[in-house]
Design a protein around this motif. Structure first.
Motif, PDB file in Angstrom:
ATOM      1  N   ARG A   1      37.113  38.529  37.438  1.00  0.00           N
ATOM      2  CA  ARG A   1      36.338  37.578  38.588  1.00  0.00           C
ATOM      3  C   ARG A   1      37.539  37.156  39.734  1.00  0.00           C
ATOM      4  NH1 ARG A   1      33.440  35.149  34.250  1.00  0.00           N
ATOM      5  NH2 ARG A   1      31.564  36.347  33.871  1.00  0.00           N
TER       6      ARG A   1
ATOM      7  N   HIS B   1      38.362  39.980  41.785  1.00  0.00           N
ATOM      8  CA  HIS B   1      37.143  40.330  42.712  1.00  0.00           C
ATOM      9  C   HIS B   1      37.145  39.168  43.830  1.00  0.00           C
ATOM     10  CE1 HIS B   1      35.233  42.233  39.131  1.00  0.00           C
ATOM     11  NE2 HIS B   1      36.092  43.298  39.500  1.00  0.00           N
ATOM     12  N   GLN B   2      37.297  37.849  43.613  1.00  0.00           N
ATOM     13  CA  GLN B   2      37.182  37.157  44.532  1.00  0.00           C
ATOM     14  C   GLN B   2      38.359  36.953  45.759  1.00  0.00           C
ATOM     15  OE1 GLN B   2      36.989  33.359  42.092  1.00  0.00           O
ATOM     16  NE2 GLN B   2      34.757  33.660  41.458  1.00  0.00           N
TER      17      GLN B   2
ATOM     18  N   THR C   1      39.787  39.615  46.671  1.00  0.00           N
ATOM     19  CA  THR C   1      39.900  40.978  47.469  1.00  0.00           C
ATOM     20  C   THR C   1      38.379  41.427  48.006  1.00  0.00           C
ATOM     21  OG1 THR C   1      39.452  42.205  45.401  1.00  0.00           O
ATOM     22  CG2 THR C   1      41.604  41.817  46.092  1.00  0.00           C
ATOM     23  N   CYS C   2      37.445  40.759  47.405  1.00  0.00           N
ATOM     24  CA  CYS C   2      36.109  41.360  47.682  1.00  0.00           C
ATOM     25  C   CYS C   2      35.334  40.817  49.301  1.00  0.00           C
ATOM     26  CB  CYS C   2      34.974  40.987  46.966  1.00  0.00           C
ATOM     27  SG  CYS C   2      35.273  42.176  45.635  1.00  0.00           S
TER      28      CYS C   2
ATOM     29  N   VAL D   1      38.279  46.844  42.543  1.00  0.00           N
ATOM     30  CA  VAL D   1      37.808  46.857  41.077  1.00  0.00           C
ATOM     31  C   VAL D   1      38.948  47.749  40.147  1.00  0.00           C
ATOM     32  CG1 VAL D   1      35.461  46.873  41.708  1.00  0.00           C
ATOM     33  CG2 VAL D   1      36.358  48.912  41.272  1.00  0.00           C
TER      34      VAL D   1
ATOM     35  N   PRO E   1      32.079  45.260  42.290  1.00  0.00           N
ATOM     36  CA  PRO E   1      32.728  44.428  41.335  1.00  0.00           C
ATOM     37  C   PRO E   1      31.957  44.214  39.969  1.00  0.00           C
ATOM     38  CG  PRO E   1      32.198  43.214  42.983  1.00  0.00           C
ATOM     39  CD  PRO E   1      31.991  44.560  43.408  1.00  0.00           C
ATOM     40  N   ASP E   2      30.612  44.457  40.307  1.00  0.00           N
ATOM     41  CA  ASP E   2      29.702  44.423  39.205  1.00  0.00           C
ATOM     42  C   ASP E   2      30.087  45.485  37.936  1.00  0.00           C
ATOM     43  OD1 ASP E   2      28.404  43.867  41.763  1.00  0.00           O
ATOM     44  OD2 ASP E   2      26.867  43.170  40.629  1.00  0.00           O
TER      45      ASP E   2
ATOM     46  N   ASP F   1      33.081  46.343  36.826  1.00  0.00           N
ATOM     47  CA  ASP F   1      34.055  45.911  36.040  1.00  0.00           C
ATOM     48  C   ASP F   1      33.359  45.040  34.607  1.00  0.00           C
ATOM     49  OD1 ASP F   1      36.177  47.234  36.929  1.00  0.00           O
ATOM     50  OD2 ASP F   1      37.118  45.416  37.976  1.00  0.00           O
TER      51      ASP F   1
ATOM     52  N   PRO G   1      28.163  39.769  40.244  1.00  0.00           N
ATOM     53  CA  PRO G   1      28.456  39.135  41.680  1.00  0.00           C
ATOM     54  C   PRO G   1      27.200  39.774  42.675  1.00  0.00           C
ATOM     55  CG  PRO G   1      30.194  40.357  40.839  1.00  0.00           C
ATOM     56  CD  PRO G   1      29.445  40.603  39.957  1.00  0.00           C
TER      57      PRO G   1
END
Length: 309
Positions: free
Chosen positions: A118, A121-122, A124-125, A179, A214-215, A217, A256
């Motif tokens: 997470r 992801h946070q 880079t997303c 991801v 990301p979901d 992963d 996410p």
């Protein structure tokens, strides 16, 4: 193979090494150097060479994006690369800890691993609209890998798969970013301390995507932890998406992008997994047992025309 590969990277070819396991056409060995433990990866096929290129490119991209801190330190550093004859060779730092699946996998290790994912992801997303470019990368390219499985047939099933995924993602707003693509306990290193486990590394980035969902992963991790075979678990989730959401919630997994259809996210996660499996070897080293357990149940489900409830 190892001695000339070491020499190609400027390391004494008589250096000690320990072979590590690999499920691809890549020979992997640990070099227990006193100053800095290393890992050497030697491609033994064209597919493996391409995989090493993707791995190195993904790490370089992520290290350029991530600020110096705990998440960036979870990535290995590629130190040298070269060619030993026609074999692609890469040497990187060996991160501390042991693979999470080497321990008795408990909820604390899972929570720590998911927390590390997470955080990646946070960092880079971004929120964006899923457009035709992403649909081609996410759906069409992996489907071409499945098209190699002519012995399975599946033309109708693959058309149905594309239809479901396109309907689930096209023009939807979603959080998209980097991801890992193969996030499971075997690729997560952990130091199991006295109080709580600490994630010390995330390895093998050849399936990474700069602009992924990301979901996938988090769902990939959950699928790897299930007692049933992948095909059976995915088929059960497709048959009852509401039950799947409940089971994820019970295991503390918050996706996410909860606004996206869960059956589409599940199918995308499965598609990326099996396409990566096909892509990592030149020959069909996965075998009929792997196909029967992981691929055939889903193609059969799709071919039957069953629709998620």
């Amino acid at each position: 193979r190892i001695a000339p590969a070491l020499a190609a990277c400027g390391i004494e070819p008589t250096a000690e090494f320990v072979l590590l396991t690999s499920d691809s056409d890549t020979l992997v060995a640990a070099l227990p150097a006193p100053a800095q433990p290393l890992v050497i990866k030697i491609a033994t096929s064209g597919a493996a060479s391409a995989g090493l290129d993707r791995h190195a490119a993904a790490i370089a991209h992520l290290r350029s994006l991530l600020p110096d801190g705990p998440t960036r330190r979870l990535l290995p550093r590629v130190l040298r690369d070269g060619m030993a004859g026609r074999a692609r060779v890469l040497i990187e730092t060996r991160l501390p800890g042991a693979a999470a699946d080497a321990h008795l996998l408990d909820w604390r290790i899972g929570a720590a691993a998911l927390g590390a994912a997470r955080e990646l992801h946070q960092l880079t997303c971004v929120r964006t609209t899923i457009d035709a470019t992403l649909l081609t990368e996410w759906i069409d390219q992996p489907l071409r890998e499945l098209g190699r499985l002519r012995s399975l047939g599946g033309g109708c099933a693959l058309s149905r798969l594309r239809e479901i995924l396109s309907a689930g993602f096209d023009r939807r707003e979603a959080i998209v970013g980097a991801v890992h693509g193969d996030f499971w306990p075997g690729n997560v290193l952990v130091d199991r301390g006295l109080d709580s486990p600490v994630i010390t590394g995330i390895v093998d980035w050849e399936n990474a995507r700069c602009h992924g969902l990301p979901d996938t992963d988090l769902l990939h991790w959950w699928l790897a932890a299930q007692p049933a075979q992948l095909g059976a678990t995915v088929r059960r989730g497709l048959a009852d998406p509401h039950d799947l959401r409940a089971r994820l919630a019970d295991d503390g997994i918050e996706l996410p992008n909860p606004q996206l259809p869960i059956h589409s996210v599940l199918l995308l996660t499965w598609l990326w997994h099996v396409a990566a499996g096909l892509n990592r070897t030149s020959a069909d080293h996965l075998g009929q047992v792997w196909l029967a357990r992981n691929v055939r149940p889903i193609l059969s489900h799709l071919a039957s025309g069953s629709s998620p409830r």
